[in-house]
Write an enzyme that holds these catalytic residues in place. Structure first.
Site, PDB file in Angstrom:
ATOM      1  N   ASP A  30      19.005   6.404  31.274  1.00 31.95           N
ATOM      2  CA  ASP A  30      20.018   5.370  31.029  1.00 31.95           C
ATOM      3  C   ASP A  30      19.605   4.033  31.635  1.00 31.95           C
ATOM      4  O   ASP A  30      18.864   3.982  32.615  1.00 31.95           O
ATOM      5  CB  ASP A  30      21.366   5.839  31.615  1.00 31.95           C
ATOM      6  N   GLY A  31      20.107   2.969  31.037  1.00 32.64           N
ATOM      7  CA  GLY A  31      19.900   1.630  31.605  1.00 32.64           C
ATOM      8  C   GLY A  31      18.952   0.747  30.813  1.00 32.64           C
ATOM      9  O   GLY A  31      18.604  -0.353  31.266  1.00 32.64           O
ATOM     10  N   ASN A  32      18.531   1.190  29.637  1.00 33.93           N
ATOM     11  CA  ASN A  32      17.602   0.385  28.828  1.00 33.93           C
ATOM     12  C   ASN A  32      18.199  -0.977  28.453  1.00 33.93           C
ATOM     13  O   ASN A  32      17.536  -2.010  28.561  1.00 33.93           O
ATOM     14  CB  ASN A  32      17.269   1.099  27.510  1.00 33.93           C
ATOM     15  N   GLY A  33      19.448  -0.942  27.998  1.00 34.80           N
ATOM     16  CA  GLY A  33      20.091  -2.166  27.526  1.00 34.80           C
ATOM     17  C   GLY A  33      20.278  -3.168  28.656  1.00 34.80           C
ATOM     18  O   GLY A  33      19.947  -4.355  28.514  1.00 34.80           O
ATOM     19  N   ARG A  34      20.766  -2.679  29.794  1.00 32.80           N
ATOM     20  CA  ARG A  34      20.997  -3.585  30.932  1.00 32.80           C
ATOM     21  C   ARG A  34      19.684  -4.134  31.485  1.00 32.80           C
ATOM     22  O   ARG A  34      19.601  -5.280  31.907  1.00 32.80           O
ATOM     23  CB  ARG A  34      21.811  -2.861  32.015  1.00 32.80           C
ATOM     24  N   HIS A  75      14.867  -0.521  24.984  1.00 31.35           N
ATOM     25  CA  HIS A  75      14.530   0.785  24.389  1.00 31.35           C
ATOM     26  C   HIS A  75      13.023   0.890  24.176  1.00 31.35           C
ATOM     27  O   HIS A  75      12.416   1.920  24.448  1.00 31.35           O
ATOM     28  CB  HIS A  75      15.260   0.980  23.057  1.00 31.35           C
ATOM     29  N   ASN A 116      26.489   8.354  20.683  1.00 33.16           N
ATOM     30  CA  ASN A 116      25.709   7.127  20.484  1.00 33.16           C
ATOM     31  C   ASN A 116      25.757   6.598  19.043  1.00 33.16           C
ATOM     32  O   ASN A 116      25.411   5.440  18.790  1.00 33.16           O
ATOM     33  CB  ASN A 116      24.248   7.307  20.937  1.00 33.16           C
ATOM     34  N   SER A 159      22.896  10.726  22.167  1.00 32.55           N
ATOM     35  CA  SER A 159      24.046  11.624  22.258  1.00 32.55           C
ATOM     36  C   SER A 159      24.853  11.578  20.964  1.00 32.55           C
ATOM     37  O   SER A 159      24.697  10.654  20.161  1.00 32.55           O
ATOM     38  CB  SER A 159      24.938  11.215  23.436  1.00 32.55           C
ATOM     39  N   SER A 213      28.026  12.284  30.990  1.00 31.69           N
ATOM     40  CA  SER A 213      28.071  11.846  29.591  1.00 31.69           C
ATOM     41  C   SER A 213      27.773  12.963  28.577  1.00 31.69           C
ATOM     42  O   SER A 213      26.972  12.774  27.653  1.00 31.69           O
ATOM     43  CB  SER A 213      27.119  10.654  29.369  1.00 31.69           C
TER      44      SER A 213
HETATM   45  C1  IPE Z   1      23.963   8.774  27.840  1.00 28.71           C
HETATM   46  O1  IPE Z   1      23.902   7.405  28.013  1.00 28.71           O
HETATM   47  C2  IPE Z   1      23.216   9.191  26.632  1.00 28.71           C
HETATM   48  C3  IPE Z   1      21.774   9.019  26.676  1.00 28.71           C
HETATM   49  C4  IPE Z   1      21.071   8.648  27.704  1.00 28.71           C
HETATM   50  C5  IPE Z   1      21.091   9.359  25.453  1.00 28.71           C
HETATM   51  P1  IPE Z   1      25.074   6.451  27.493  1.00 28.71           P
HETATM   52  O2  IPE Z   1      24.698   5.076  27.883  1.00 28.71           O
HETATM   53  O3  IPE Z   1      25.331   6.690  26.055  1.00 28.71           O
HETATM   54  O4  IPE Z   1      26.314   6.984  28.331  1.00 28.71           O
HETATM   55  P2  IPE Z   1      27.698   6.291  28.655  1.00 28.71           P
HETATM   56  O5  IPE Z   1      28.261   5.812  27.363  1.00 28.71           O
HETATM   57  O6  IPE Z   1      27.432   5.154  29.579  1.00 28.71           O
HETATM   58  O7  IPE Z   1      28.500   7.359  29.323  1.00 28.71           O
HETATM   59  C1  IPE Z   2      19.929   4.630  27.382  1.00 29.28           C
HETATM   60  O1  IPE Z   2      20.075   3.289  27.668  1.00 29.28           O
HETATM   61  C2  IPE Z   2      19.359   4.889  26.004  1.00 29.28           C
HETATM   62  C3  IPE Z   2      20.297   5.477  25.052  1.00 29.28           C
HETATM   63  C4  IPE Z   2      21.521   5.837  25.296  1.00 29.28           C
HETATM   64  C5  IPE Z   2      19.807   5.676  23.714  1.00 29.28           C
HETATM   65  P1  IPE Z   2      21.352   2.479  27.210  1.00 29.28           P
HETATM   66  O2  IPE Z   2      21.102   1.937  25.845  1.00 29.28           O
HETATM   67  O3  IPE Z   2      22.581   3.288  27.349  1.00 29.28           O
HETATM   68  O4  IPE Z   2      21.351   1.287  28.251  1.00 29.28           O
HETATM   69  P2  IPE Z   2      22.598   0.693  29.032  1.00 29.28           P
HETATM   70  O5  IPE Z   2      23.266   1.836  29.717  1.00 29.28           O
HETATM   71  O6  IPE Z   2      23.480   0.074  28.007  1.00 29.28           O
HETATM   72  O7  IPE Z   2      22.013  -0.275  29.973  1.00 29.28           O
HETATM   73 MG    MG Z   3      23.895   3.583  28.853  1.00 35.61          MG
END
Ligand code: IPE
Ligand code: IPE
Ligand code: MG
Length: 251
Positions: A21-25, A38, A69, A66, A197
């Site tokens: 988790d955390g790719n987007g941020r 990503h 997602n 997930s 999650s």
């Molecule tokens: C969990 O991350 C799913 C994956 C890493 C694939 P999310 O970013 O979707 O989880 P939430 O929405 O913050 O709980």
């Molecule tokens: C996890 O990173 C990757 C997937 C859920 C596919 P996120 O895309 O959830 O990144 P954040 O949590 O928004 O930073």
């Molecule tokens: Mg996330």
């Protein structure tokens, strides 16, 4: 002493599961679009998969997408699917060189044709590899998996192959998509959120949970070593008391 040498190689977790988790941020912090995160997350997958295999971890399960997602903006979902196809194609060499077998859990029927085809191909090409199993959780959720298992068990009962009284914890294990795999001893979540999650809900009943603020695209070998060392310093009691655990070890 370097971090790696602090790991007791005789007490490695056999199965590590990671919520990446955390790719987007990570991307947004750099002023970039979420997709940039990503793309960089792929590098972490390669590093962590090869390091795990080198260490002697037998199973590594990565939460990649997930069932929830799908609710993301369509362009992000599409980009994630494209990235998956591209990465599977590009990383076949890495999987072969490192003797890693690729598997997948989740409702794969909802993946688009390209994704499905590429996944099947990569799983087939790596099916003889035996150093480590890399399991991608794709369109996966723990609740989906438990519903599926329940449906299948119900059919067994209705069709008379099993009685309701016979249903045990082992029966449920057998009908999960992780049947035959050991439960993860260690579950890591990157990105700073302290939740599961909908990941491996049944299988993590006794897993050690490790949460780190490191965003997935920054997660590297040393972060994995730290998680394993942290895990090795815990006492897993499984409902017992400390003295019983120590006695069992003394025997
Ligand atoms: C969990 O991350 C799913 C994956 C890493 C694939 P999310 O970013 O979707 O989880 P939430 O929405 O913050 O709980
Ligand atoms: C996890 O990173 C990757 C997937 C859920 C596919 P996120 O895309 O959830 O990144 P954040 O949590 O928004 O930073
Ligand atoms: Mg996330």
């Amino acid at each position: 002493m370097d971090l790696k040498s602090k790991i007791d190689t005789t007490r490695l977790p056999g199965h590590i599961a990671i919520i990446m988790d955390g790719n987007g941020r990570w991307a947004q912090k750099k002023g970039e679009a979420r997709l940039f995160g990503h793309q960089h997350g792929v590098e972490s997958v390669r590093k962590i998969a090869t390091t795990s295999a080198e260490l002697g971890i037998r199973y590594l399960t990565l939460y990649a997408f997930s069932t929830e997602n799908w609710k993301r903006p369509q362009y992000e979902v599409d980009a994630l699917m494209d990235l998956l196809v591209h990465t599977l194609n590009q990383e076949l060499d890495t999987l072969m060189k490192n003797n890693i077998r690729l598997k997948a859990i989740g409702d794969l029927s909802r993946l688009n044709t390209d994704c499905h085809k590429q996944l099947m191909q990569t799983m087939e090409s790596t099916s003889k590899n035996e150093r480590m199993e890399l399991i991608l959780a794709l369109n996966y959720s723990g609740r989906w998996e438990l519903c599926e298992a329940t449906r299948k068990i119900a059919v067994e009962v209705v069709e008379g192959r099993m009685s309701a009284e016979e249903i045990s914890s082992d029966t449920i294990d057998k009908f999960l998509s992780t049947a035959g795999m050991p439960e993860p001893e260690l579950l890591i979540r990157t990105g700073g959120e302290n939740r599961v999650s909908n990941f491996l809900l049944w299988q993590i009943a006794y897993s050690e949970l490790y949460f780190t603020n490191v965003f997935w695209p920054d997660f590297r070998e040393k972060d994995l070593y730290e998680a394993i060392i942290n895990y090795q310093n815990r006492e897993r009691r499984f409902g017992m008391i400390s003295e019983q655990i120590n006695q069992a070890f003394d025997k």
